[in-house]
Design an enzyme around this catalytic site. Structure first.
Site, PDB file in Angstrom:
ATOM      1  N   SER A   1     -71.954   1.592   2.823  1.00 14.56           N
ATOM      2  CA  SER A   1     -71.534   1.957   1.470  1.00 14.56           C
ATOM      3  C   SER A   1     -72.700   2.672   0.797  1.00 14.56           C
ATOM      4  O   SER A   1     -73.256   2.213  -0.181  1.00 14.56           O
ATOM      5  CB  SER A   1     -71.128   0.719   0.678  1.00 14.56           C
ATOM      6  OG  SER A   1     -72.227  -0.135   0.463  1.00 14.56           O
TER       7      SER A   1
ATOM      8  N   HIS B   1     -67.684  -3.585   4.348  1.00 12.79           N
ATOM      9  CA  HIS B   1     -68.391  -4.316   5.409  1.00 12.79           C
ATOM     10  C   HIS B   1     -67.456  -5.212   6.222  1.00 12.79           C
ATOM     11  O   HIS B   1     -67.896  -5.949   7.097  1.00 12.79           O
ATOM     12  CB  HIS B   1     -69.518  -5.178   4.822  1.00 12.79           C
ATOM     13  CG  HIS B   1     -70.644  -4.367   4.274  1.00 12.79           C
ATOM     14  ND1 HIS B   1     -71.661  -4.899   3.541  1.00 12.79           N
ATOM     15  CD2 HIS B   1     -70.924  -3.035   4.356  1.00 12.79           C
ATOM     16  CE1 HIS B   1     -72.510  -3.947   3.184  1.00 12.79           C
ATOM     17  NE2 HIS B   1     -72.080  -2.806   3.660  1.00 12.79           N
TER      18      HIS B   1
ATOM     19  N   GLN C   1     -68.005  -6.466  -2.213  1.00 11.48           N
ATOM     20  CA  GLN C   1     -68.630  -6.337  -0.907  1.00 11.48           C
ATOM     21  C   GLN C   1     -69.401  -7.586  -0.476  1.00 11.48           C
ATOM     22  O   GLN C   1     -69.404  -7.940   0.697  1.00 11.48           O
ATOM     23  CB  GLN C   1     -69.578  -5.133  -0.963  1.00 11.48           C
ATOM     24  CG  GLN C   1     -70.217  -4.747   0.342  1.00 11.48           C
ATOM     25  CD  GLN C   1     -71.056  -3.490   0.165  1.00 11.48           C
ATOM     26  OE1 GLN C   1     -70.534  -2.386   0.176  1.00 11.48           O
ATOM     27  NE2 GLN C   1     -72.339  -3.650  -0.031  1.00 11.48           N
ATOM     28  N   GLU C   2     -70.082  -8.254  -1.421  1.00 16.30           N
ATOM     29  CA  GLU C   2     -70.994  -9.324  -1.022  1.00 16.30           C
ATOM     30  C   GLU C   2     -70.929 -10.506  -1.987  1.00 16.30           C
ATOM     31  O   GLU C   2     -70.943 -10.319  -3.207  1.00 16.30           O
ATOM     32  CB  GLU C   2     -72.434  -8.778  -0.959  1.00 16.30           C
ATOM     33  CG  GLU C   2     -72.517  -7.557  -0.054  1.00 16.30           C
ATOM     34  CD  GLU C   2     -73.884  -6.876  -0.044  1.00 16.30           C
ATOM     35  OE1 GLU C   2     -74.866  -7.494  -0.468  1.00 16.30           O
ATOM     36  OE2 GLU C   2     -73.931  -5.722   0.399  1.00 16.30           O
TER      37      GLU C   2
ATOM     38  N   GLU D   1     -72.614  -8.112   7.823  1.00 16.14           N
ATOM     39  CA  GLU D   1     -73.877  -8.743   7.438  1.00 16.14           C
ATOM     40  C   GLU D   1     -73.896 -10.234   7.761  1.00 16.14           C
ATOM     41  O   GLU D   1     -74.699 -10.997   7.219  1.00 16.14           O
ATOM     42  CB  GLU D   1     -74.161  -8.476   5.953  1.00 16.14           C
ATOM     43  CG  GLU D   1     -74.319  -6.972   5.700  1.00 16.14           C
ATOM     44  CD  GLU D   1     -74.824  -6.630   4.311  1.00 16.14           C
ATOM     45  OE1 GLU D   1     -74.797  -7.501   3.426  1.00 16.14           O
ATOM     46  OE2 GLU D   1     -75.263  -5.471   4.126  1.00 16.14           O
TER      47      GLU D   1
ATOM     48  N   ASP E   1     -72.437  -8.641  -5.050  1.00 18.99           N
ATOM     49  CA  ASP E   1     -72.609  -7.190  -5.032  1.00 18.99           C
ATOM     50  C   ASP E   1     -71.206  -6.606  -5.006  1.00 18.99           C
ATOM     51  O   ASP E   1     -70.526  -6.664  -3.984  1.00 18.99           O
ATOM     52  CB  ASP E   1     -73.415  -6.742  -3.802  1.00 18.99           C
ATOM     53  CG  ASP E   1     -73.563  -5.219  -3.746  1.00 18.99           C
ATOM     54  OD1 ASP E   1     -73.082  -4.536  -4.686  1.00 18.99           O
ATOM     55  OD2 ASP E   1     -74.162  -4.711  -2.777  1.00 18.99           O
TER      56      ASP E   1
ATOM     57  N   GLU F   1     -74.793  -7.100  -8.586  1.00 17.55           N
ATOM     58  CA  GLU F   1     -75.289  -5.784  -8.177  1.00 17.55           C
ATOM     59  C   GLU F   1     -74.149  -4.766  -8.229  1.00 17.55           C
ATOM     60  O   GLU F   1     -73.012  -5.092  -7.884  1.00 17.55           O
ATOM     61  CB  GLU F   1     -75.825  -5.924  -6.749  1.00 17.55           C
ATOM     62  CG  GLU F   1     -76.341  -4.651  -6.109  1.00 17.55           C
ATOM     63  CD  GLU F   1     -76.817  -4.942  -4.678  1.00 17.55           C
ATOM     64  OE1 GLU F   1     -77.297  -6.072  -4.419  1.00 17.55           O
ATOM     65  OE2 GLU F   1     -76.684  -4.055  -3.827  1.00 17.55           O
TER      66      GLU F   1
ATOM     67  N   ASP G   1     -78.126  -0.599  -7.306  1.00 21.23           N
ATOM     68  CA  ASP G   1     -78.351  -0.216  -5.902  1.00 21.23           C
ATOM     69  C   ASP G   1     -77.969   1.260  -5.752  1.00 21.23           C
ATOM     70  O   ASP G   1     -78.824   2.141  -5.846  1.00 21.23           O
ATOM     71  CB  ASP G   1     -77.526  -1.134  -4.992  1.00 21.23           C
ATOM     72  CG  ASP G   1     -77.490  -0.678  -3.540  1.00 21.23           C
ATOM     73  OD1 ASP G   1     -78.312   0.170  -3.170  1.00 21.23           O
ATOM     74  OD2 ASP G   1     -76.634  -1.160  -2.775  1.00 21.23           O
TER      75      ASP G   1
ATOM     76  N   LYS H   1     -84.333  -0.431  -1.132  1.00 19.44           N
ATOM     77  CA  LYS H   1     -83.994  -0.167   0.268  1.00 19.44           C
ATOM     78  C   LYS H   1     -84.878   0.980   0.737  1.00 19.44           C
ATOM     79  O   LYS H   1     -84.769   2.107   0.213  1.00 19.44           O
ATOM     80  CB  LYS H   1     -82.528   0.247   0.386  1.00 19.44           C
ATOM     81  CG  LYS H   1     -81.528  -0.880   0.145  1.00 19.44           C
ATOM     82  CD  LYS H   1     -80.132  -0.303   0.022  1.00 19.44           C
ATOM     83  CE  LYS H   1     -79.058  -1.382   0.113  1.00 19.44           C
ATOM     84  NZ  LYS H   1     -77.729  -0.845  -0.280  1.00 19.44           N
TER      85      LYS H   1
ATOM     86  N   HIS I   1     -82.081  -5.358   3.042  1.00 19.96           N
ATOM     87  CA  HIS I   1     -81.698  -4.775   4.332  1.00 19.96           C
ATOM     88  C   HIS I   1     -80.591  -3.743   4.108  1.00 19.96           C
ATOM     89  O   HIS I   1     -80.187  -3.514   2.971  1.00 19.96           O
ATOM     90  CB  HIS I   1     -81.188  -5.899   5.243  1.00 19.96           C
ATOM     91  CG  HIS I   1     -79.919  -6.528   4.739  1.00 19.96           C
ATOM     92  ND1 HIS I   1     -79.045  -7.236   5.526  1.00 19.96           N
ATOM     93  CD2 HIS I   1     -79.356  -6.542   3.483  1.00 19.96           C
ATOM     94  CE1 HIS I   1     -78.026  -7.649   4.806  1.00 19.96           C
ATOM     95  NE2 HIS I   1     -78.190  -7.256   3.560  1.00 19.96           N
ATOM     96  N   ARG I   2     -80.066  -3.139   5.181  1.00 16.38           N
ATOM     97  CA  ARG I   2     -78.838  -2.348   5.137  1.00 16.38           C
ATOM     98  C   ARG I   2     -77.784  -3.063   5.980  1.00 16.38           C
ATOM     99  O   ARG I   2     -78.117  -3.936   6.781  1.00 16.38           O
ATOM    100  CB  ARG I   2     -79.053  -0.923   5.718  1.00 16.38           C
ATOM    101  CG  ARG I   2     -80.031  -0.056   4.964  1.00 16.38           C
ATOM    102  CD  ARG I   2     -79.834   0.050   3.481  1.00 16.38           C
ATOM    103  NE  ARG I   2     -78.542   0.588   3.051  1.00 16.38           N
ATOM    104  CZ  ARG I   2     -78.371   1.765   2.470  1.00 16.38           C
ATOM    105  NH1 ARG I   2     -79.409   2.564   2.285  1.00 16.38           N
ATOM    106  NH2 ARG I   2     -77.173   2.163   2.071  1.00 16.38           N
ATOM    107  N   SER I   3     -76.533  -2.634   5.821  1.00 14.11           N
ATOM    108  CA  SER I   3     -75.493  -3.271   6.639  1.00 14.11           C
ATOM    109  C   SER I   3     -75.674  -2.925   8.120  1.00 14.11           C
ATOM    110  O   SER I   3     -75.293  -3.703   8.988  1.00 14.11           O
ATOM    111  CB  SER I   3     -74.109  -2.879   6.134  1.00 14.11           C
ATOM    112  OG  SER I   3     -73.989  -1.478   6.006  1.00 14.11           O
TER     113      SER I   3
ATOM    114  N   LYS J   1     -82.546  -9.868   0.029  1.00 17.39           N
ATOM    115  CA  LYS J   1     -81.234 -10.103   0.646  1.00 17.39           C
ATOM    116  C   LYS J   1     -81.255  -9.502   2.041  1.00 17.39           C
ATOM    117  O   LYS J   1     -81.613  -8.344   2.237  1.00 17.39           O
ATOM    118  CB  LYS J   1     -80.084  -9.574  -0.206  1.00 17.39           C
ATOM    119  CG  LYS J   1     -79.986  -8.075  -0.391  1.00 17.39           C
ATOM    120  CD  LYS J   1     -78.597  -7.713  -0.920  1.00 17.39           C
ATOM    121  CE  LYS J   1     -78.368  -6.224  -0.993  1.00 17.39           C
ATOM    122  NZ  LYS J   1     -76.987  -5.841  -1.309  1.00 17.39           N
TER     123      LYS J   1
HETATM  124  P1  PGA Z   1     -74.977  -0.750   2.784  1.00 12.47           P
HETATM  125  O1  PGA Z   1     -74.624  -1.973   1.846  1.00 12.47           O
HETATM  126  O2  PGA Z   1     -76.200  -1.064   3.553  1.00 12.47           O
HETATM  127  O3  PGA Z   1     -73.746  -0.630   3.643  1.00 12.47           O
HETATM  128  O4  PGA Z   1     -75.145   0.442   1.873  1.00 12.47           O
HETATM  129  C1  PGA Z   1     -75.581  -2.783   1.253  1.00 12.47           C
HETATM  130  C2  PGA Z   1     -75.436  -2.814  -0.232  1.00 12.47           C
HETATM  131  O5  PGA Z   1     -74.549  -2.167  -0.823  1.00 12.47           O
HETATM  132  O6  PGA Z   1     -76.229  -3.477  -0.870  1.00 12.47           O
HETATM  133 ZN    ZN Z   2     -75.310  -2.902  -2.892  1.00  8.89          ZN
END
Ligand code: PGA
Ligand code: ZN
Length: 424
Positions: free
Chosen positions: A40, A153, A161-162, A203, A240, A281, A308, A333, A361-363, A384
């Site tokens: 994403s 994800h 997403q999270e 993740e 998130d 987030e 983010d 990131k 991290h990243r996904s 995270k």
């Molecule tokens: P991504 O997602 O690594 O797929 O961009 C992580 C996030 O949105 O924090």
């Molecule tokens: Zn994010």
């Protein structure tokens, strides 16, 4: 001095190619770094160069980036002192020559930048966190465990997403890791008992087909209690939303309803009233600055609002947010901006401006653990790295255990203090 730089194409945790770089110094030190990759991704991130050759990895190969390291970036820094990180990063940026690192690829540049730092640390005979942070690096971060995965994800119906567990009440990082892991296992049992699938998302969190986002938070509270902890005091919650992913033409599409920024903000206010949420987030989309401003006015004093996709670890976008009074926290990131020096610049700007930071991290991840050292080096207090499961996620948490051990009595766990705005 940097003697040689090599690179290769390896695989990330999603089975997609990514760049790994190796740096050799004239004292015989060799260190390597691997580059993560998002799903994403924000529109304003530095450019990830992929080959586009459909005959290999469906076009996702990174041979061009690898060649750029070997043919251009490496030779440009040969003979330079490895500890001259800022000089080296500037050379890399110059060799690329574009605003968003799109000619040789931010994935090529970042691999070199991180491998140089690791080699310099090794050459100085220091752990990476100590080399980067100096004698004042001591703060162990609160780990934010992404235990329910939705959005892009996972292939379930959850829009957000999270869903995080944040063990803010623990005394040490290792206790926080244990607490989160114990709740993770209880959560699996709870989901199973309720008839939901317990397969994992990208993740490492579960990816059940929950009917609403609210239900996800309810499962977390239940699991925390059942594992013997107090929601809010011991373990807080986080989200998130990755709202850019469900935003189109000024409309947010969530839980099968249409929302504008104001009504979605009210929805978040309701969630914060009902659950011990410490951080949200990307609650709104990456270019909805007006919406963000309203959101920050309403919720910014009660919880952490993390940018983010909004900030993409970019000091210029962060400065715009600071000027406008938007958000109060920066997600960090390394591959969003593409060099270690620019990452440190963004973190410093955030901290100087009263914004908290969360290393991320990243996904799409690898076994590389650089961010674990970085989070301690800058005393950020938050990281995270996904669920406490799957080796590419756990690798970072395990590295933090080693750092905690290395620091010994000097280690301080950030705990609640990492979230100065949490009124829960
Ligand atoms: P991504 O997602 O690594 O797929 O961009 C992580 C996030 O949105 O924090
Ligand atoms: Zn994010």
């Amino acid at each position: 001095l940097i003697e040689a730089v090599g690179a290769r194409e390896i695989l990330d945790s999603r089975g997609n190619p990514t760049v790994e770089v190796e740096v050799l110094l004239d004292d015989g030190i060799v260190q390597r770094a691997a580059v993560p990759s998002g799903a994403s991704t924000g529109a304003f991130e530095a450019y990830e160069l992929r080959d586009g050759d459909r005959s290999r990895y469906a076009g996702k190969g990174v041979r061009k980036a690898v060649e750029a390291v070997i043919d251009e970036l490496g030779p440009s820094i040969e003979g330079v002192e490895a500890s001259e990180q800022r000089v080296i990063d500037e050379i890399l940026i110059e060799v690329d020559g574009t605003e968003n690192k799109s000619r040789v690829g931010a994935n090529a540049i970042l691999g070199v930048s991180l491998a140089v730092a690791k080699a310099a640390a090794d050459s100085a005979d220091l752990p990476l966190f100590r080399y980067l942070g100096g004698p004042n690096a001591y703060l162990l971060p609160v780990p934010l465990f992404n235990v329910i995965n939705g959005g892009s994800h996972a292939d379930n119906g959850i829009d957000m997403q999270e869903f995080f567990l944040a063990p803010i009440g623990a005394d040490t990082f290792s206790d926080a890791l244990r607490w989160g892991t114990e709740v993770y296992h209880v959560l699996k049992g709870e989901l199973k008992a309720a008839g939901f699938a317990t397969g994992l998302g990208d993740e490492g969190g579960f990816a059940p087909d929950l009917p609403s986002n609210r239900e996800g938070l309810e499962f977390l509270v239940k699991a925390i209690e059942k594992a013997g902890f107090t929601p809010g005091t011991d373990i807080a919650l986080g989200l998130d939303a990755a709202a850019t992913e469900f935003y189109e033409n000024g409309i947010y599409r969530l839980d099968d309803k249409d929302w504008d920024a104001a009504s979605l903000t009210d929805y978040y206010v309701g969630l914060v009233d009902d659950f011990p949420i410490v951080t949200i987030e990307d609650a709104l989309a990456e270019d909805d600055w007006d919406g963000w401003k309203g959101l920050t006015e309403k919720l910014g004093s009660q919880i952490q609002l993390v940018g983010d996709d909004l900030f993409v670890t970019n000091p210029e976008r962060l400065q715009k947010g600071i000027d406008l009074g938007v958000a109060n926290s920066l997600l960090v990131k390394v591959n969003q901006i593409g060099t270690l020096s620019e990452t440190l610049d963004a973190i410093n700007l955030a901290h100087r401006s009263g914004y908290t930071t969360m290393l991320s991290h990243r996904s799409g991840e690898t076994e590389d653990t650089t961010i674990a050292d970085l989070v301690v080096a800058v005393n950020s207090g938050q990281i995270k790295s996904g669920a406490p499961a799957r080796s590419e996620r756990v690798a970072k948490y395990n590295q933090l255990l080693r750092i905690e051990e290395e620091l010994g009595d000097a280690a301080v766990f950030a705990g609640r203090s990492a979230f100065p705005r949490f009124k829960g």
